[in-house]
Write an enzyme that holds these catalytic residues in place. Structure first.
Site, short mmCIF file in Angstrom:
data_model
loop_
_atom_site.label_atom_id
_atom_site.label_comp_id
_atom_site.label_asym_id
_atom_site.label_seq_id
_atom_site.Cartn_x
_atom_site.Cartn_y
_atom_site.Cartn_z
N SER A 12 -16.25 13.76 -57.02
CA SER A 12 -15.21 14.82 -57.54
C SER A 12 -13.67 14.13 -57.68
CB SER A 12 -15.04 15.55 -56.18
OG SER A 12 -13.97 16.28 -56.24
N1 LIG Z 1 -7.64 22.65 -58.80
C1 LIG Z 1 -8.45 22.36 -57.67
C2 LIG Z 1 -10.00 22.14 -58.16
C3 LIG Z 1 -10.88 22.08 -57.02
C4 LIG Z 1 -12.35 22.41 -57.44
O1 LIG Z 1 -12.51 23.37 -58.30
N2 LIG Z 1 -13.21 21.73 -56.89
C5 LIG Z 1 -14.64 21.76 -57.23
C6 LIG Z 1 -15.43 20.53 -57.03
S1 LIG Z 1 -14.62 19.13 -57.99
C7 LIG Z 1 -15.28 23.00 -56.18
O2 LIG Z 1 -14.86 22.89 -55.00
N3 LIG Z 1 -16.11 23.82 -56.64
C8 LIG Z 1 -16.65 24.69 -55.67
C9 LIG Z 1 -16.35 26.05 -55.86
O3 LIG Z 1 -15.55 26.22 -56.62
O4 LIG Z 1 -16.56 26.78 -55.21
C10 LIG Z 1 -8.00 20.90 -57.00
O5 LIG Z 1 -7.42 19.84 -57.74
O6 LIG Z 1 -8.16 20.74 -55.80
#
Ligand SMILES: N[C@@H](CCC(=O)N[C@@H](CS)C(=O)NCC(=O)O)C(=O)O
Length: 223
Positions: A12
């Protein structure tokens, strides 16, 4: 003082950006790996910590925080106040914030809009979305100019955020980065000069590379 706990998934981009920051500050992390594909982030124990169930999430001495760029700012403010990684002088700080916001709202966002529906779904390539991603890359190329770093002459958390995004775009193999010579120069310089870049960023990135390889093989087989 206990280690900062990091809930993450290998590969990630925002998690790698947080790791690079913790590494630069010399802060050890205790990692909790969540398998998003298996829905581990939706389990009640994690939702209790972060109701938005996104990674990266940290827990620092009982304090839970998410949004990678917010975490990066917090870590510098808390553990290395005044550091050039997130300068305090208003204009210098504003420039770092502009790059961080550009990454969150434009560069990474355009990449995700173009690529995620294909790689995590069944959407076809969309030329208009690819054009918007290229426009964002062209902007970054302009911002960088001849600078060594993303926000001027010092390494900052903007570099960590942007390098996590650019390396993800690079591995995704959807754009020829050679069109953007300032990005290539900055990217190569960071890879060779940032302490821990290989361990904190590339290890996770290799995971993502394998995922992209599988995606491409499936796509070719379906043709
Ligand atoms: N803008 C956030 C993005 C975080 C994000 O969307 N992470 C994804 C994985 S890379 C996630 O956790 N997805 C699962 C979900 O949204 O439930 C950051 O920079 O921390």
């Amino acid at each position: 003082m206990p280690d900062i706990e990091l809930y993450e998934m290998q590969g990630s981009a925002p998690c790698r950006a947080v790791r690079l920051t913790a590494r630069a500050l010399g802060k050890p992390l205790t990692a909790h790996h969540l398998d998003l594909m298996a829905g581990e982030h939706l389990k009640p124990e994690f939702v209790k910590i972060n109701p938005q169930h996104t990674i990266p999430t940290i827990v620092d001495d009982g304090f839970a925080l998410w949004e990678s760029r917010t975490i990066m700012r917090y870590l510098v403010n808390k553990y290395s106040k005044g550091s050039s990684l997130y300068p305090e002088e208003p204009k210098a700080r504003a420039l770092v914030d502009q790059r961080l916001d550009f990454d969150l709202g434009t560069l990474y966002a355009k990449y995700a809009v173009y690529f995620y529906p294909q790689v995590f779904g069944t959407a076809p390539e969309n030329a208009e979305d690819l054009k918007k991603l290229n426009e964002a890359l062209a902007h970054l190329n302009t911002f960088l100019g001849e600078s060594k770093y993303a926000a001027g002459s010092n390494l900052t958390i903007a570099d960590f955020s942007l390098v996590a995004t650019i390396s993800t775009i690079d591995v995704s193999d959807i754009v020829d980065l050679k069109q953007y010579p300032n990005i290539v120069k900055w990217y190569e310089h960071l890879q060779s000069s940032v302490e821990g870049y290989g361990e904190e960023n590339l290890a996770g990135l290799e995971n993502f590379r394998s995922f992209i390889k599988e995606f491409k093989a499936k796509k070719a087989a379906a043709k």
